[in-house]
Scaffold this motif. Structure first.
Motif, PDB file in Angstrom:
ATOM      1  N   ASP A   1       0.815  -1.204   0.000  1.00 23.71           N
ATOM      2  CA  ASP A   1       0.000   0.000   0.000  1.00 23.71           C
ATOM      3  C   ASP A   1       0.858   1.268   0.000  1.00 23.71           C
ATOM      4  O   ASP A   1       0.520   2.257  -0.663  1.00 23.71           O
TER       5      ASP A   1
ATOM      6  N   ARG B   1      -5.311   5.033 -11.734  1.00 24.56           N
ATOM      7  CA  ARG B   1      -5.302   3.667 -11.220  1.00 24.56           C
ATOM      8  C   ARG B   1      -5.014   2.650 -12.325  1.00 24.56           C
ATOM      9  O   ARG B   1      -4.249   1.705 -12.128  1.00 24.56           O
TER      10      ARG B   1
ATOM     11  N   ARG C   1      -8.257  -4.033  -8.965  1.00 24.89           N
ATOM     12  CA  ARG C   1      -8.877  -2.798  -8.499  1.00 24.89           C
ATOM     13  C   ARG C   1      -9.393  -2.908  -7.074  1.00 24.89           C
ATOM     14  O   ARG C   1      -9.537  -1.899  -6.363  1.00 24.89           O
TER      15      ARG C   1
ATOM     16  N   TYR D   1      -7.433  -1.210  -4.243  1.00 29.37           N
ATOM     17  CA  TYR D   1      -7.657   0.223  -4.033  1.00 29.37           C
ATOM     18  C   TYR D   1      -8.889   0.459  -3.170  1.00 29.37           C
ATOM     19  O   TYR D   1      -8.903   1.339  -2.299  1.00 29.37           O
TER      20      TYR D   1
ATOM     21  N   SER E   1      -9.981   9.468  -2.565  1.00 27.34           N
ATOM     22  CA  SER E   1      -9.633   8.320  -3.400  1.00 27.34           C
ATOM     23  C   SER E   1      -8.281   8.566  -4.048  1.00 27.34           C
ATOM     24  O   SER E   1      -7.649   9.610  -3.830  1.00 27.34           O
ATOM     25  N   THR E   2      -7.865   7.623  -4.879  1.00 26.26           N
ATOM     26  CA  THR E   2      -6.573   7.739  -5.561  1.00 26.26           C
ATOM     27  C   THR E   2      -6.498   8.997  -6.416  1.00 26.26           C
ATOM     28  O   THR E   2      -5.436   9.618  -6.518  1.00 26.26           O
TER      29      THR E   2
END
Length: 347
Positions: A176, A190, A257, A260, A280-281
């Motif tokens: 992570d 992503r 995915r 994430y 979020s990313t």
């Protein structure tokens, strides 16, 4: 009679007598000939699988639920039997039944995506000559105007809180933490991280080959530290073939995915402000690109993001950034020298 000569009156009369004796109407012959040259217009249910095989996997995945909605509503209708009003009505239904999330915009995105999905279907039908541009109902439906994004750059202290949670919790902090650093340094999406292959690591020049949205590709500078950790991570977790994914779970399987989702759900549990704002990313991308724009200007930020769209003014046509500019910005961001950076870099 030559094929280039006009038929004589006597020949025409003989032909009419022959057709009359056979019981054939000349109009029927013309209709049959015309019909044999026209390609039948497929139904919506027949056309969706065809287009699914023509678009990229990411596009098919994005539009799949909207095509399913169209098939449920008009599956047995031919493409030319669906009206613009039909599409507007289904777009409103998509808007009304959209899943309500904390950052929802009243279903506007669902309506926009439904119209986009139908335009994709009909654009391919136009290209194949199945439907005329003037009879394309999707062209006559206006997509809802997209509202400005609520995402923004994160302040340093908030970014530090995220990094602390990511590195101290979960079942694989090493993975992570590597993910977060990858997105902060490169501002990649992503999809760019998930499709990164072992052959995409240029360790000599500290470059990553990214495949991203709309099938765009680019070389993106990365710090020597990140490059070293990416290669070590891949090798120790079973990536040996050049085409195998770099990012991998502890047991060796390629990342998906879902990782994430787990990561940001965990961050939300530990940081109430992150849960409230649905961090979020993509917020990391906003953070990095905002920093680059503030310190190195729009042209460098535009290149750093991997954007290929045209700019809004004539001057920017001549003002473009290259890999050296991106590497210089990265070197300043990370405090590490980069092989492609300008020597005038300031930490």
């Amino acid at each position: 009679m030559s094929t280039h000569e006009a038929p004589q009156a006597g020949d025409l009369e003989a032909a009419r007598l022959l057709l009359a004796r056979l019981g054939v109407n000349p109009a029927d012959l013309l209709a049959e000939t015309a019909g044999s040259t026209e390609r039948p217009v497929p139904t919506v249910a027949e056309w969706i699988p065809v287009v699914s095989g023509l678009v990229s996997p990411s596009t098919a995945r994005a539009y799949r639920s909207y095509w399913a909605r169209a098939e449920a509503a008009w599956g047995e209708r031919r493409l030319d039997e669906v009206s613009a009003s039909d599409i507007r009505a289904q777009a409103e239904k998509a808007k009304a039944t959209a899943v309500v999330r904390r950052n929802s915009r009243g279903g506007r995105s669902a309506a926009e995506n439904f119209v986009a999905a139908l335009r994709c279907l009909y654009r391919h039908a136009e290209d194949d000559g199945l439907i005329d541009e003037r009879r394309n109902p999707a062209r006559r439906v206006t997509k809802p105007r997209r509202l400005p994004s609520t995402r923004r750059a994160l302040p340093d202290e908030r970014l530090s809180e995220i990094i602390e949670v990511v590195s101290a919790t979960g079942d694989d902090p090493e993975l992570d933490t590597l993910l977060v650093r990858l997105h902060i340094e490169t501002a990649c999406r992503r999809g760019g991280a998930l499709t990164l292959r072992l052959r995409d690591l240029d360790t000599d020049q500290c470059l990553l080959f990214l495949r991203q949205k709309a099938e765009t590709v680019r070389w993106q500078p990365a710090s020597p530290t990140l490059m070293r950790h990416l290669e070590t991570h891949a090798r120790t977790r079973g990536a040996t073939h050049p085409d195998t994914p770099v990012l991998r779970y502890a047991r060796g399987g390629p990342l998906t995915r879902r990782r994430y989702d787990h990561l940001w759900n965990r961050v939300a549990r530990h940081l109430p402000w992150a849960r409230a704002q649905q961090i979020s990313t993509h917020w990391l991308r906003h953070t990095t690109l905002t920093w680059v724009e503030r310190h190195f200007g729009f042209a460098t930020a535009h290149a750093y993001a991997g954007h290929t769209d045209s700019h809004d003014n004539a001057t920017s046509t001549y003002v473009k950034a290259d890999l050296t500019d991106i590497a210089t910005a990265l070197a300043t961001l990370t405090g590490e020298d980069h092989p492609l950076a300008h020597n005038r870099r300031q930490h």
